[in-house]
Design an enzyme around this catalytic site. Structure first.
Site, PDB file in Angstrom:
ATOM      1  N   ASP A 148      12.377 -34.086 -21.102  1.00 20.60           N
ATOM      2  CA  ASP A 148      11.621 -33.307 -22.072  1.00 20.60           C
ATOM      3  C   ASP A 148      10.375 -34.119 -22.417  1.00 20.60           C
ATOM      4  OD1 ASP A 148      11.139 -31.164 -23.913  1.00 20.60           O
ATOM      5  OD2 ASP A 148      11.730 -32.518 -25.530  1.00 20.60           O
ATOM      6  N   GLU A 199      10.979 -28.590 -17.986  1.00 22.90           N
ATOM      7  CA  GLU A 199      10.623 -27.251 -18.434  1.00 22.90           C
ATOM      8  C   GLU A 199       9.296 -26.809 -17.842  1.00 22.90           C
ATOM      9  OE1 GLU A 199      10.550 -26.762 -22.631  1.00 22.90           O
ATOM     10  OE2 GLU A 199      12.722 -26.555 -22.810  1.00 22.90           O
ATOM     11  N   ASP A 205      14.456 -33.765 -28.776  1.00 31.09           N
ATOM     12  CA  ASP A 205      13.938 -34.142 -27.456  1.00 31.09           C
ATOM     13  C   ASP A 205      15.087 -34.548 -26.531  1.00 31.09           C
ATOM     14  OD1 ASP A 205      10.779 -34.743 -28.321  1.00 31.09           O
ATOM     15  OD2 ASP A 205      12.259 -35.261 -29.841  1.00 31.09           O
TER      16      ASP A 205
END
Length: 206
Positions: free
Chosen positions: A7, A67, A138
């Site tokens: 992340d 992501e 996170d």
């Protein structure tokens, strides 16, 4: 198989390394890389790159997940995120790891059963599903990315038991406890398993 979820961020970068052993999920390592905020951006990014390289070296993941960029971010936020993503992609590429991208809603669906899960729900699910106790979202998001990718790879996700392994990163402890995956979450994982990677990078170290 061992998967690394990242992340990315220029101030905090979450990472989660999860292994699938048959029908078990094992938290190998997880944590947050957080360089001092007053340092220049270039220095913070360099420290994150070094930290991710160390995580990869110690934990030995085979693949990496991250992501996808979402269009709702402001121009400034998108630029900063792009820099952090570049560092994450570079760390994976230097280690020869293929990189797979997933939309945020797809990760949340695979991890919690809801594509609109909140940060608190992601943290609670990390504890319930993996026995991990992430202090920041996170770290929870990074673990979710790893689990989402393992679900896609396996085609299903059944977790009768989870445990720790010896591999670890200094300062980070992964904890786990037995837990059966509810049918609804397994169906969500099956949906996530049909996703295809949008990016792959096969470069290795020279």
């Amino acid at each position: 198989m061992i998967a690394l979820g990242i992340d990315p961020g220029s101030r905090r970068c979450g990472y989660g390394v999860v292994a699938r052993e048959g029908t078990r999920l094992v938290v190998v390592a997880s944590g947050v890389l957080a360089p001092r905020a007053e340092r220049p951006v270039a220095e913070r990014l360099a420290r994150i790159l070094d930290g991710l390289a160390e995580v990869i070296r110690r934990a030995g993941p085979a693949e990496c997940s991250i992501e996808q960029v979402f269009s709702g971010a402001s121009v400034r936020s998108a630029l900063v995120l792009g820099q952090a993503r570049g560092v994450a992609l570079a760390a994976a590429a230097q280690a020869g790891l293929p990189v797979f991208e997933y939309a945020p809603s797809e990760v949340k669906l695979a991890f919690t059963g809801s594509g609109r899960a909140t940060k608190d729900q992601m943290i609670r699910t990390a504890h319930m599903l993996l026995g991990a106790t992430p202090g920041l979202s996170d770290e929870a998001d990074a673990l979710a990315l790893a689990v989402c990718h393992l679900a896609r790879r396996a085609g299903r996700l059944a977790v009768p038991a989870v445990r720790n392994v010896a591999v670890s990163v200094p300062g980070v402890a992964g904890r786990a406890r037995p837990l059966a995956l509810p049918p609804a979450r397994e169906r969500a994982a099956l949906a996530a398993a049909r996703l295809r990677p949008s990016r792959r990078d096969h470069r290795g170290l020279a």
